[in-house]
Design an enzyme around this catalytic site. Structure first.
Site, PDB file in Angstrom:
ATOM      1  N   HIS A 144       0.813  -1.200   0.087  1.00  0.00           N
ATOM      2  CA  HIS A 144      -0.030  -0.030   0.098  1.00  0.00           C
ATOM      3  C   HIS A 144       0.833   1.088   0.053  1.00  0.00           C
ATOM      4  CE1 HIS A 144      -3.734  -2.641   0.852  1.00  0.00           C
ATOM      5  NE2 HIS A 144      -2.882  -3.324   1.846  1.00  0.00           N
ATOM      6  N   SER A 265      14.790  20.367 -16.526  1.00  0.00           N
ATOM      7  CA  SER A 265      13.644  21.486 -16.431  1.00  0.00           C
ATOM      8  C   SER A 265      14.100  22.716 -17.022  1.00  0.00           C
ATOM      9  CB  SER A 265      13.287  21.788 -15.035  1.00  0.00           C
ATOM     10  OG  SER A 265      12.311  22.896 -14.965  1.00  0.00           O
TER      11      SER A 265
END
Length: 440
Positions: A144, A265
């Site tokens: 999870h 970026s």
């Protein structure tokens, strides 16, 4: 097909020139057998091969003819007649368009699958190399998305290796199922073409004979084929998503290789983004998008309609080319993956030993404490750690209901305990020969 995501080897399979060459070979092989059976003159079959074998088909000319006649195979045969001459009238005797189109598509899909299997072999080689490299590198196993128990990074990769072994098997089965030839005539009854012609063409083109074609090769084969590609794409995505998670700043247990001169970026010079695996996630979506249309192609009207044709003209090249590109990219990502064992250890210890809670639970059940009571005692102390109040082992040692000695408790916090069967799993996944080779 988007050139950005196409390797030349994969794109070449779907080049119009390649398709027309395959279509010519189907027709010419059929003519050979018809000549042998006395249906057409032997000299005609020889002339067809002599003038057409090395021909460069004029794609623009064929397109122009098709704009007039509104039929792709007739346009092709008309152009072949311009190349071969009068003997071309003996081509296509008793055959129908689907005989040529479906058989040609089977050849193209078979060739594309051969490439995909080669690609999977590269992924497997990269995964095996890195798995053995990190067979005993401790890392936290998560369920999870939450820390669960210790595992090794090699075991994580071994799981993906086993999945791609299955992917290779699926592709082999997909090729086996799709590689069929149909030369059976207008409604598949062989009324005007002998089954011997079909058998001959199938052998020459490396295909099996389609048992019942009803004019078209049944599209359940194609549905199964594209479904198989969709599953393989999902396996690509599962590994890609794992790498993306591991590259997150808060985790940073592994990351894509960052080349010299690469920029992450346009705005932030510090960025190192998982662009390759993000791209793989997107390509997997594209490949899977073909599955439902392929399923919908199964139901055709009576013996045949062409509702499947426009679909397959798009999904056949797109899915095979994109999956080929994705598998090659994935192999490169795994091979050059930057792996950070120290960060793995740091993350493994991040919860102060909570990952060993099951061992404490089991040890308490061996002390005549009920499982419910043992669970409550361990959980009670674990929740203190979650709240940031201190160290798990210290809490356990101070709890009178945890009737284990300090030495017993300390032994339960050994990461190595979890790795005692790693070799067993590796032998199952990679085989004994690989284990011996790695040990040498």
């Amino acid at each position: 097909m988007i050139p950005r995501y196409a390797r030349p080897e994969a794109a070449a399979i779907w080049d119009p020139q390649t398709r027309f060459k395959i279509m010519f070979e189907i027709e010419a092989h059929a003519a050979d057998k018809m000549a042998e059976l006395g249906v057409i003159p032997k000299q005609a079959a020889e002339t067809i091969w002599a003038k057409g074998r090395d021909a460069i088909f004029d794609v623009e000319r064929i397109d122009a003819i098709e704009r007039e006649v509104k039929h792709d195979v007739i346009a092709f045969l008309t152009h072949v007649t311009e190349i071969v001459g009068p003997e071309a009238r003996f081509l296509h005797q008793g055959m129908t368009s689907s005989d040529v189109n479906d058989t040609a598509l089977a050849v193209q899909l078979s060739r594309a699958t051969d490439l995909l299997i080669e690609d999977v072999d590269l992924v497997l080689a990269a995964l095996q190399k890195r798995a053995f490299e990190h067979k005993l590198t401790p890392t936290v196993g998560r369920s999870h998305g939450i820390h669960a128990e210790p595992t090794t990074f090699g075991l994580k990769l071994a799981g993906h290796y086993a999945e791609f072994v299955r992917a290779k098997e699926r592709l082999a089965m997909a090729k086996f199922e799709i590689a069929t030839c149909a030369i059976s005539g207008a409604v598949g009854t062989f009324a005007n073409v002998s089954p011997e012609v079909e058998a001959h063409v199938a052998e020459k083109m490396g295909l099996a004979v389609e048992p019942v074609s009803t004019q078209v090769i049944p599209r359940d084969r194609h549905a199964a084929y594209f479904a198989a590609l969709g599953v393989v794409a999902s396996s690509v995505e599962r590994l890609a998503v794992e790498i993306r998670h591991l590259q997150r700043t808060e985790v940073l247990e592994a990351e894509e290789f960052f080349d010299v001169g690469q920029k992450g970026s346009s705005a932030m010079p510090h960025k190192r983004n998982p662009i390759l695996t993000e791209n793989l996630t997107g390509l997997a979506r594209l490949v899977r998008s073909a599955v439902v249309p392929a399923m919908e192609n199964v139901a055709l009207w009576h013996e045949r309609d062409i509702s499947h044709s426009s679909v397959e003209r798009g999904i056949a090249p797109d899915t095979t080319i994109h999956l080929d590109f994705a598998l090659r990219r994935l192999a490169g990502v795994v091979d050059r993956l930057l792996i950070y064992p120290q960060n793995m250890l740091k993350n493994l210890d991040r919860l102060g030993g909570l990952v060993h809670s099951q061992r404490v639970l089991l040890a308490l059940t061996q002390k005549d404490i009920s499982r419910e009571g043992a669970y409550a005692a361990v959980q009670r102390n674990a929740m203190k750690v979650w709240r940031g109040e201190g160290n798990f082992l210290d809490f356990l040692k101070a709890d009178p209901e945890v009737i284990l000695s300090d030495e017993e408790l300390s032994e339960l916090f050994d990461n190595g305990y979890h790795f005692k069967n790693v070799d067993t799993v590796f032998a199952r996944v990679f085989g004994e020969d690989a284990m011996k080779a790695a040990a040498e």
